[in-house]
Design a protein around this motif. Structure first.
Motif, PDB file in Angstrom:
ATOM      1  N   SER A   1      -1.462   8.186 -17.166  1.00 38.44           N
ATOM      2  CA  SER A   1      -1.012   9.552 -16.868  1.00 38.44           C
ATOM      3  C   SER A   1       0.082   9.540 -15.799  1.00 38.44           C
ATOM      4  O   SER A   1       0.291   8.531 -15.122  1.00 38.44           O
ATOM      5  N   ASP A   2       0.764  10.676 -15.658  1.00 34.20           N
ATOM      6  CA  ASP A   2       1.882  10.792 -14.715  1.00 34.20           C
ATOM      7  C   ASP A   2       1.507  10.366 -13.304  1.00 34.20           C
ATOM      8  O   ASP A   2       2.280   9.734 -12.600  1.00 34.20           O
ATOM      9  N   GLU A   3       0.291  10.757 -12.927  1.00 33.73           N
ATOM     10  CA  GLU A   3      -0.167  10.480 -11.568  1.00 33.73           C
ATOM     11  C   GLU A   3      -0.095   8.976 -11.257  1.00 33.73           C
ATOM     12  O   GLU A   3       0.367   8.559 -10.201  1.00 33.73           O
ATOM     13  N   PHE A   4      -0.541   8.153 -12.225  1.00 32.63           N
ATOM     14  CA  PHE A   4      -0.501   6.710 -12.037  1.00 32.63           C
ATOM     15  C   PHE A   4       0.932   6.192 -12.161  1.00 32.63           C
ATOM     16  O   PHE A   4       1.334   5.265 -11.471  1.00 32.63           O
ATOM     17  N   LYS A   5       1.683   6.836 -13.064  1.00 33.56           N
ATOM     18  CA  LYS A   5       3.067   6.373 -13.256  1.00 33.56           C
ATOM     19  C   LYS A   5       3.848   6.489 -11.953  1.00 33.56           C
ATOM     20  O   LYS A   5       4.671   5.635 -11.628  1.00 33.56           O
ATOM     21  N   ILE A   6       3.589   7.578 -11.222  1.00 27.83           N
ATOM     22  CA  ILE A   6       4.321   7.782  -9.968  1.00 27.83           C
ATOM     23  C   ILE A   6       4.026   6.639  -8.991  1.00 27.83           C
ATOM     24  O   ILE A   6       4.926   6.117  -8.334  1.00 27.83           O
ATOM     25  N   VAL A   7       2.768   6.221  -8.965  1.00 27.52           N
ATOM     26  CA  VAL A   7       2.394   5.113  -8.081  1.00 27.52           C
ATOM     27  C   VAL A   7       3.174   3.860  -8.459  1.00 27.52           C
ATOM     28  O   VAL A   7       3.695   3.130  -7.600  1.00 27.52           O
ATOM     29  N   VAL A   8       3.262   3.611  -9.778  1.00 29.36           N
ATOM     30  CA  VAL A   8       3.978   2.420 -10.243  1.00 29.36           C
ATOM     31  C   VAL A   8       5.460   2.518  -9.879  1.00 29.36           C
ATOM     32  O   VAL A   8       6.063   1.550  -9.399  1.00 29.36           O
ATOM     33  N   ILE A   9       6.042   3.691 -10.101  1.00 24.44           N
ATOM     34  CA  ILE A   9       7.468   3.866  -9.808  1.00 24.44           C
ATOM     35  C   ILE A   9       7.739   3.584  -8.323  1.00 24.44           C
ATOM     36  O   ILE A   9       8.699   2.888  -7.960  1.00 24.44           O
ATOM     37  N   GLU A  10       6.863   4.071  -7.477  1.00 22.21           N
ATOM     38  CA  GLU A  10       7.066   3.841  -6.037  1.00 22.21           C
ATOM     39  C   GLU A  10       6.947   2.362  -5.688  1.00 22.21           C
ATOM     40  O   GLU A  10       7.681   1.848  -4.848  1.00 22.21           O
ATOM     41  N   ALA A  11       6.026   1.685  -6.376  1.00 17.90           N
ATOM     42  CA  ALA A  11       5.878   0.252  -6.120  1.00 17.90           C
ATOM     43  C   ALA A  11       7.127  -0.498  -6.578  1.00 17.90           C
ATOM     44  O   ALA A  11       7.578  -1.447  -5.928  1.00 17.90           O
TER      45      ALA A  11
END
Lengths: 147, 896
Positions: free
Chosen positions: B387-397
């Motif tokens: 989901s988007d919520e996890f995607k944002i974490v990945v993008i920041e990493a």
């Protein structure tokens, strides 16, 4: 602090909920968040398989027991590990009361007992009792058997 | 409490016939609560009054009531009282099951304080009952409903209960103690002997609850905690839950004790021994605490090893706990986690997406340069099913990884741009755009490719906010690239295709290209002229403004540079201040002067206790918020003696000169002018029996040589609780940021007041009251003014004005503490969130901006680094409109 214990059916309707230390205006947010979390992840999960998530500074451990979804939210000392103890205590007590992983109907049939179990296990946000045998005796006002 | 969870409680489905999955339509089962109604249940509750109680029936009714409460049904005050009184009748029954429900029901109803008395005697009786379970439950209910007074009455029983041989009774009393501690700490603290005994109990849960309570009662006493921990770590703590608590308290003791150098470390050895405990929970807790400590790699290794083992556990909670801990370790010590990479890679396909996401973001931190490409490939396949919520974490990493390995920018930029093309919500897309913008800022080579990706994105972007942000960014960066013309097509497409907001942004961006790239100017003008026919007036207005000013048809300033500064310079007026000033501006001959709007970023409303007590009548229009400086300026200019001081440069926040709850409360506001300083003393008389008259502040300025007092405005009278102001003005050399210390004494004539009649005695006595000293410091001459884009503002300042020097700040508690100390010495505004230092960071860059007295813009770059254990070194680079001010900033830091 255990912030919330919430039972819902598979459609996301709340069966029992207990909040502690959560302002009334945030409860709706938590309800929808948890139900959404369950809808996204609990489909296809095995009965009693634990799922875990974190949201902001809180931990969430949730599972499906029979037809009923159970969510427990905690923060600070109640991290995912402590919460898994809590959820284990709750699921064993529920199974014990219902004699098996309950259907929604069975759960509602045993509603009063389950409320009592919950009252013994989590009291105002703190874990009080953990063993199902003990809880079974306590809700009948019988003293626990000494080990 | 009404609820509206999507499809939940108001949904009639709840009360619909329940159907077994494997049955056909004819075989319908009903929910036991089908068609339940509050009124009917309340009627049924009358059964509680029957002289011959039917325990079974009463239990059913209570269950229905519980169900109603759990469904959010609310009872009116009358209904709740009726139910409560009816339930108390049930104490007559000795049926155990019913009694247990009664206890629960009373807790659920939480009766009001005037109703509690009905049950207290029954509960007190139960509390002394021979039946253990009555005792335990009565304690829990009583503690939920009583107040402090009643608590002292039952304290004796609670103390007995804590050491009761039945563990359920003891636990009930201990947990009650934890709850009661919030409201009645002094009472609960008296139970420490009993609680200490409970901690030694053989029952696991009693020990757990006892330890938690004991720690809470002593948490402010370091020595007591240290003793508690050292006695328990040697003894045997039975329950794993209690062991986890002990581990936490031990690590707290280690953290707070400074002598970590000594060879003997019993506490750390205890933590290490817990890594070999049989309960998984204890092992994980110990490992987690060790990783949070400042330990050597050798000490860290065993903890990492056990965490690694948990990565392949069959229990998801253990995998999650382990990967979450490793993720945190990877932020500060990525090398320590590299050994776990193989296990982490297998977790990328974990069923639980939280675990998979944590595994990926950990890998992104621990991975080396050579593994980046492989990792990116794996992540691409993973992204589609989270989901988007996890995607944002990945993008920041990924953004952090790219900043770590700038040479790999190409593959990561491609990844980000592919992510932009995929489905996703606003937050996700914003995270990607922000990442690309950050990478362009940090990696010069990535600029052109990044800009092109952004251009492609706005061709098909559904979010107005993001389109406008990207267009603004393009306007800043695009003209400085090798081939600015390639972006024009994308920008002009926006003018043709988008909504008015985006079109207006696009016009501004076009104008920037025209202003900065001479060869494009004529062609840009052609495009801008087309915008004159736009249907939206903002778009037309912008086009007109840009065409006329850039063409020189309307004169702005003296040079082309002035025009560009006017059109594209950073807007240094905080919008809140501008809004407040515009609201107070009354239409007149005199035009609105933006230069008079306060630049101070923080606005502190004028504190007026008298006004705070009086609320405006309902329906009256609320006054518009006025920034503190505006209000002060108005007030001061109304005093004739100060009207010749010119424009107020800055007003400080009130500085307290008395401690809280003293007879007279005095604080002071420092008003800074070009060559004057006015001290405004806000005084409050807190004694109803006194009236103060002829109140002055005697200010001794012997430690402030450059200041000379020119005027003092005393206060005629200061009645009780009605604040008044005293002003003292000083002259100081012009433009000189003079500093000094002032000692203050409040002098007055005090008269006795008859509080019944409110009349004061005729005769008074002269008296004085010593106030705290006041300092005028360098920061008082600096306005906290933010800049929107620090890098642009820095580059636009003359490099000749730059002054750089290095300083050793000595031993500091932490990097964050050093950052905040230097920021407050300078009194400048931190920009772009750089005041926040990530925990465990070894270095940090903080950007500050401000306006120095005389209206001189100042920008500061602070680079901090830790050398040695706590030694902080700092490099300070200053640019300003006036090189002398740059030197001055260094002087301030050197003397601070």
């Amino acid at each position: 602090m255990i912030l919330a214990v919430l039972f819902a059916n598979s459609e996301g309707n709340i069966l029992i909920e207990r909040f502690h230390g959560v302002p009334a205006e945030e409860r709706l947010h938590w309800r929808s968040f948890l139900v959404k979390l369950g809808a996204e992840n609990l489909k296809g999960a095995k009965s009693e398989e634990l799922l875990v998530a974190s949201h902001k500074s809180v931990s969430i451990v949730y599972t499906m027991i029979g037809d009923v979804c159970l969510y427990i939210v905690g923060k600070d000392e109640y991290d995912e590990l402590a919460l898994s103890e809590v959820i284990f205590a709750v699921t064993s007590a529920v199974k014990d009361v219902c004699a098996k992983p309950p259907t929604e109907r069975l759960f509602l049939d045993k509603y009063g007992r389950i409320c009592l179990c919950l009252d013994e296990i989590v009291w105002q946000g703190l874990l009080e009792n953990t063993e199902k045998d003990r809880v079974r005796r306590l809700i009948r006002l019988k003293p626990p058997v000494e080990p | 409490m009404p609820r509206s969870l999507a499809g939940d409680l108001t949904d009639p489905e709840m009360a619909q016939p329940y159907m077994k999955k494997d049955d056909d339509d004819s075989d319908i089962e009903y929910s036991p609560f089908f068609g339940i109604e509050k009124g009917a249940v309340l009627q049924e509750a009358r059964a509680f009054h029957d002289p011959q109680l039917d325990a079974r029936r009463c239990s059913q009714v209570i269950t229905k009531l519980l169900y109603l409460i759990n469904q959010g049904e609310s009872f009116t005050k009358v209904e709740a009282t009726e139910v409560f009184f009816a339930v108390t009748k049930l104490f007559q029954s000795n049926d155990a099951g019913l009694r247990r429900l009664v206890y629960l029901m009373i807790k659920e109803l939480s009766p009001s304080s005037d109703e509690v008395f009905i049950v207290t005697s029954s509960l007190m009786k139960d509390m002394n009952s021979k039946t253990d379970m009555y005792r335990a439950n009565a304690i829990r209910v009583l503690c939920r409903i009583i107040d402090g007074n009643l608590l002292t009455q039952i304290e004796r029983y609670l103390k007995q209960a804590i050491v009761d041989k039945n563990p359920v009774v003891a636990s009930a009393a201990l947990v009650s103690g934890i709850h009661l501690l919030q409201a009645n700490p002094e009472i609960v603290k008296r139970w420490s002997n009993e609680v200490q005994e409970a901690v030694q109990s053989r029952a696991a849960l009693v020990q757990f609850h006892g330890l938690a309570l004991l720690h809470q009662t002593r948490q402010n006493d370091r020595l007591a905690i240290s003793k508690l921990v050292s006695s328990l770590t040697r003894g045997s703590v039975r329950s794993p839950l209690a062991q986890c608590l002990l581990i936490r308290y031990t690590s707290q003791v280690i953290r707070e004790s400074s002598n970590t150098q000594s060879g003997d470390r019993p506490f750390f050895d205890y933590l290490e021994s817990c890594l070999r405990h049989k309960a998984e929970m204890v092992i994980l807790e110990a490992a987690r605490k060790i990783t949070e400590m400042d330990v050597t790699s050798r000490e860290l290794a065993p903890a990492i090893t056990v965490l690694q083992l948990f990565l392949s556990s069959s229990k998801p909670v253990l995998r999650f706990a382990a990967v979450r801990t490793l993720n945190k370790v990877a932020i500060t010590r990525p090398l320590a986690v590299t050994n776990c990479n193989v296990d982490l890679e297998s977790l990328m396909s974990d069923q639980n997406r939280s675990i998979a996401t944590l595994a990926i973001t950990t890998l992104l931190k621990t991975g080396n340069e050579s593994s980046v490409d492989r990792l990116m490939k794996q992540i691409t396949s993973f992204m589609s099913d989270i989901s988007d919520e996890f995607k944002i974490v990945v993008i920041e990493a990924i953004r952090s990884l790219c900043l770590k390995f700038p040479l790999k920018y190409r593959s990561m930029m491609i990844f980000l741009s592919n992510s932009l093309r995929e489905e996703g919500g606003f937050e996700y897309k914003k995270a990607i755009v922000d990442s690309i913008v950050t990478l362009i800022g940090a990696i010069p080579d990535a600029k052109e490719i990044g800009l092109l990706h952004l251009c492609e994105f706005i061709e098909d972007c559904e979010f107005t906010y993001l389109s406008s942000q990207i267009l603004h960014f393009l306007g800043n960066e695009g003209p400085r690239t090798s081939d600015p013309s390639r972006y024009i097509r994308y920008i002009y497409n926006r003018v043709i295709l988008e909504n008015p907001t985006v079109r207006a942004s696009a016009v501004s961006t076009l104008a920037k290209f025209g202003a900065l790239v001479d060869e494009l100017k004529p062609r840009i003008f052609v495009l801008l002229r087309r915008c004159l026919f736009d249907t939206d007036d903002e778009v037309r207005d912008r086009a007109t403004l840009y065409l006329q000013t850039l063409n020189g048809e309307v004169a702005v300033g003296n040079s082309e540079k002035d025009v560009k500064e006017f059109l594209f310079g950073s807007f240094d007026v905080p919008l809140a201040n501008l809004e407040a000033s515009l609201r107070t501006y009354e239409p007149s001959e005199e035009p609105f002067d933006i230069s008079l709007v306060s630049r101070e970023a923080r606005s502190q409303p004028l504190q007026d206790k008298k006004a705070a007590g009086k609320k405006p009548p309902a329906g009256a229009p609320t006054p518009a918020p006025v920034s503190a400086v505006d209000a002060y300026q108005k007030m001061l200019s109304s005093i004739p003696e100060f009207s010749g001081f010119g424009r107020l440069f800055k007003s400080s926040e009130p500085v307290e000169l008395t401690e809280a709850e003293t007879e007279y409360a005095v604080n002071v506001v420092k008003h800074i002018y070009e060559n004057h300083v006015v001290l405004q003393y806000n005084c409050t008389n807190t004694i109803p029996e006194q009236l103060l008259e002829d109140v002055t502040v005697y200010v001794d300025a012997t430690d402030a040589e450059e200041f000379s007092e020119v005027f003092s405005k005393p206060l005629k009278s200061l009645p009780y609780d009605s604040p008044g102001q005293i002003f003292v003005a000083f002259e100081k050399p012009e433009h000189v940021p003079a500093i000094g210390r002032f000692s203050n004494v409040l002098k007055f004539t005090v008269k006795e007041v008859d509080t019944s009649s409110g009349e004061a005695d005729e005769d008074g006595v002269e008296d004085e009251y010593q106030l705290e000293d006041l300092e005028i410091v360098s920061a008082d001459y600096m306005l906290r003014v933010a800049v929107s884009n620090f890098r642009n503002a820095w580059e636009n300042m003359d490099p000749e004005s730059e002054r750089v020097d290095e300083y050793g700040l000595g031993a500091r508690e932490s990097l964050a503490e050093a950052v905040s100390a230097v920021t407050s010495i300078l009194g400048m505004q931190p920009c772009e969130g750089t005041e926040v230092v990530s925990s465990n960071a070894r270095s940090h860059v903080c950007l500050l901006s401000g306006v120095y007295i005389g209206g001189v813009k100042v920008l500061v770059r602070l680079s901090f680094g830790l050398s040695g254990p706590k030694e902080v070194a700092m490099k300070l680079a200053v640019r300003s409109d006036d090189p002398e001010v740059s030197d001055k900033i260094h002087e301030i830091v050197a003397s601070g």
